[in-house]
Scaffold this motif. Structure first.
Motif, short mmCIF file in Angstrom:
data_model
loop_
_atom_site.label_atom_id
_atom_site.label_comp_id
_atom_site.label_asym_id
_atom_site.label_seq_id
_atom_site.Cartn_x
_atom_site.Cartn_y
_atom_site.Cartn_z
N GLY A 92 0.79 -1.22 0.00
CA GLY A 92 0.00 0.00 0.00
C GLY A 92 0.82 1.27 0.00
O GLY A 92 0.26 2.37 -0.02
N THR A 93 2.14 1.12 -0.01
CA THR A 93 3.01 2.30 0.02
C THR A 93 4.06 2.20 -1.08
O THR A 93 3.91 2.78 -2.14
N LEU A 94 5.12 1.43 -0.85
CA LEU A 94 6.14 1.26 -1.88
C LEU A 94 5.65 0.34 -3.00
O LEU A 94 5.95 0.56 -4.17
N LEU A 95 4.88 -0.69 -2.63
CA LEU A 95 4.35 -1.61 -3.63
C LEU A 95 3.08 -1.03 -4.25
O LEU A 95 2.23 -0.47 -3.55
N ASN A 96 2.94 -1.20 -5.56
CA ASN A 96 1.69 -0.81 -6.21
C ASN A 96 0.65 -1.91 -6.01
O ASN A 96 0.91 -2.91 -5.32
N ASP A 97 -0.49 -1.76 -6.60
CA ASP A 97 -1.56 -2.73 -6.39
C ASP A 97 -1.26 -4.09 -7.01
O ASP A 97 -1.92 -5.08 -6.70
N ASN A 98 -0.26 -4.15 -7.89
CA ASN A 98 0.19 -5.43 -8.45
C ASN A 98 1.30 -6.06 -7.62
O ASN A 98 1.93 -7.04 -8.05
N LYS A 99 1.54 -5.48 -6.44
CA LYS A 99 2.59 -5.96 -5.53
C LYS A 99 3.97 -5.88 -6.18
O LYS A 99 4.79 -6.80 -6.07
N GLU A 100 4.23 -4.77 -6.84
CA GLU A 100 5.51 -4.53 -7.49
C GLU A 100 6.10 -3.20 -7.02
O GLU A 100 5.36 -2.26 -6.73
N VAL A 101 7.43 -3.15 -6.98
CA VAL A 101 8.11 -1.87 -6.82
C VAL A 101 8.35 -1.34 -8.23
O VAL A 101 9.06 -1.96 -9.02
N SER A 102 7.74 -0.24 -8.57
CA SER A 102 7.83 0.29 -9.94
C SER A 102 9.26 0.67 -10.29
O SER A 102 10.08 0.96 -9.41
N LYS A 103 9.55 0.69 -11.58
CA LYS A 103 10.88 1.11 -12.02
C LYS A 103 11.14 2.56 -11.64
O LYS A 103 12.29 2.94 -11.39
N GLU A 104 10.08 3.36 -11.58
CA GLU A 104 10.23 4.75 -11.16
C GLU A 104 10.69 4.84 -9.70
O GLU A 104 11.56 5.65 -9.36
N ASN A 105 10.11 4.00 -8.84
CA ASN A 105 10.54 3.98 -7.44
C ASN A 105 11.97 3.47 -7.32
O ASN A 105 12.78 4.02 -6.56
N LYS A 106 12.30 2.40 -8.04
CA LYS A 106 13.66 1.84 -7.98
C LYS A 106 14.70 2.87 -8.44
O LYS A 106 15.75 3.04 -7.80
N LYS A 107 14.40 3.55 -9.52
CA LYS A 107 15.32 4.55 -10.05
C LYS A 107 15.51 5.70 -9.07
O LYS A 107 16.63 6.19 -8.86
N ALA A 108 14.42 6.12 -8.43
CA ALA A 108 14.50 7.21 -7.46
C ALA A 108 15.31 6.81 -6.23
O ALA A 108 16.08 7.61 -5.70
N ILE A 109 15.15 5.56 -5.79
CA ILE A 109 15.92 5.07 -4.64
C ILE A 109 17.41 5.07 -4.96
O ILE A 109 18.25 5.49 -4.16
N ASN B 148 -0.17 4.85 -3.99
CA ASN B 148 0.88 3.84 -4.15
C ASN B 148 1.07 3.38 -5.59
O ASN B 148 2.07 2.71 -5.90
N ASN B 149 0.15 3.71 -6.47
CA ASN B 149 0.31 3.36 -7.88
C ASN B 149 1.01 4.46 -8.68
O ASN B 149 1.24 4.31 -9.88
N GLU B 150 1.32 5.57 -8.02
CA GLU B 150 1.89 6.72 -8.72
C GLU B 150 3.30 7.06 -8.23
O GLU B 150 3.76 8.18 -8.38
N HIS B 151 4.00 6.05 -7.62
CA HIS B 151 5.43 6.15 -7.35
C HIS B 151 5.72 7.21 -6.26
O HIS B 151 6.08 8.35 -6.55
N ILE B 152 5.62 6.79 -5.00
CA ILE B 152 5.76 7.76 -3.91
C ILE B 152 7.19 8.25 -3.72
O ILE B 152 7.40 9.39 -3.31
N ILE B 153 8.20 7.41 -3.98
CA ILE B 153 9.58 7.79 -3.65
C ILE B 153 10.05 9.01 -4.46
O ILE B 153 10.63 9.94 -3.88
N PRO B 154 9.83 9.09 -5.78
CA PRO B 154 10.22 10.31 -6.49
C PRO B 154 9.57 11.56 -5.91
O PRO B 154 10.20 12.63 -5.86
N ASN B 155 8.35 11.44 -5.44
CA ASN B 155 7.66 12.59 -4.87
C ASN B 155 8.23 13.00 -3.52
O ASN B 155 8.34 14.18 -3.21
N ILE B 156 8.62 12.01 -2.72
CA ILE B 156 9.26 12.33 -1.44
C ILE B 156 10.61 12.99 -1.67
O ILE B 156 10.97 13.98 -1.02
N ILE B 157 11.37 12.45 -2.62
CA ILE B 157 12.69 13.04 -2.92
C ILE B 157 12.53 14.45 -3.46
O ILE B 157 13.32 15.35 -3.11
N LYS B 158 11.54 14.68 -4.29
CA LYS B 158 11.29 16.03 -4.80
C LYS B 158 11.01 17.00 -3.65
O LYS B 158 11.49 18.14 -3.64
#
Length: 267
Positions: free
Chosen positions: A16-33, A251-261
């Motif tokens: 519900g946070t890092l994982l999207n509804d498909n239970k995946e860490v998006s490439k956008e989140n991985k790249k931002a990390i 959680n489907n819109e990549h939270i990590i890039p937004n936190i980093i921003k």
């Protein structure tokens, strides 16, 4: 500038946070990390999941601090595959498993022991994606109460779990946490994501003002309260949102890039 995130730490919940509804860490989140770590930041995970049900989901995700599992009961060095600290249930909390099973007709009761999940009472909901990554066992051994339990998970339909959550403390005189719509869990005393976070802050001499945490459910409450800066995704429960400093994308819109921003804007 290089190391512009020096001293900043992000701890993110998984489901519900890092994982999207498909239970995946998006490439956008991985790249931002990766970008965050390459520029001096540190990243890790805080989840209610068992250690062995985490690996599949964070494959390819860089972590450079121990991860928090079992809702704070276990702190685990994912890179070294080593338990840093672990708390287990005492005999009084173990006894609750049978009481709950007797008190609620349609509730399932699961006992977590390392990577083994013993189904004390089956309501048809124990065979699910998360437990398939562990050793799901319907034959409960006679010595079950002699084993070291990480947590008890009760599982049922949403309305029933609303009832369990609302009356749990008055009924059993102990605390339980809502870890999802269908789950209420019993964890060891003094075990929460917030307690584990504080242990990591002290051990690694982190600046608490720069520790950023993100989560969406009631089992993230202590984590958010102990953070220097707290975020909830837009899909978080309304109760949890009350304790967050900031509400970000779902959680489907990549939270990590937004936190980093946000960090970059407020450096």
């Amino acid at each position: 500038m290089k190391n512009k995130f020096d001293g900043y730490v992000i701890f993110s919940d998984l489901d519900g946070t890092l994982l999207n509804d498909n239970k995946e860490v998006s490439k956008e989140n991985k790249k931002a990390i990766e970008y965050f770590i390459e520029n001096g930041g540190k990243f890790s995970i805080a989840t209610g999941r068992a250690i062995d049900s985490v690996s599949k989901y964070i494959e390819g995700v860089k972590t450079d601090l121990p991860i928090i599992t079992y809702n704070g009961g276990t702190i685990y060095d994912y890179n070294k595959k080593k338990i840093i600290s672990e708390k287990v249930l005492d005999k009084d909390k173990k006894a609750l498993a049978c009481k709950i099973a007797d008190d609620y007709e349609n509730i399932g009761v699961e006992i977590y022991v390392g990577k083994d999940v013993y189904v004390l009472k089956d309501n048809g909901m124990s065979d699910r994606q998360a437990t398939r990554l562990l050793n799901l066992k319907y034959d409960v051994p006679e010595n079950i109460f002699d084993l070291s339990w990480n947590k008890i998970t009760t599982v049922g339909k949403i309305g029933l779990m609303d009832e369990v959550e609302s009356e749990f403390y008055n009924k059993y005189k102990t605390k339980a946490i809502r870890s999802g719509e269908c789950f209420v869990e019993i964890v060891p005393d003094n075990a929460s994501k917030g307690d584990a976070l504080n242990e990591i802050i002290k051990t690694y001499n982190l600046d608490k003002k720069k520790v950023i945490c993100a989560g969406d459910n009631m089992n993230d409450l202590e984590l958010l309260m102990e953070a220097g800066i707290s975020f909830c995704p837009e899909n978080a429960s309304n109760e949890v949102k009350k304790y967050a400093n900031h509400i970000t994308v779902n959680n489907n819109e990549h939270i990590i890039p937004n936190i980093i921003k946000w960090i970059e804007t407020n450096l």
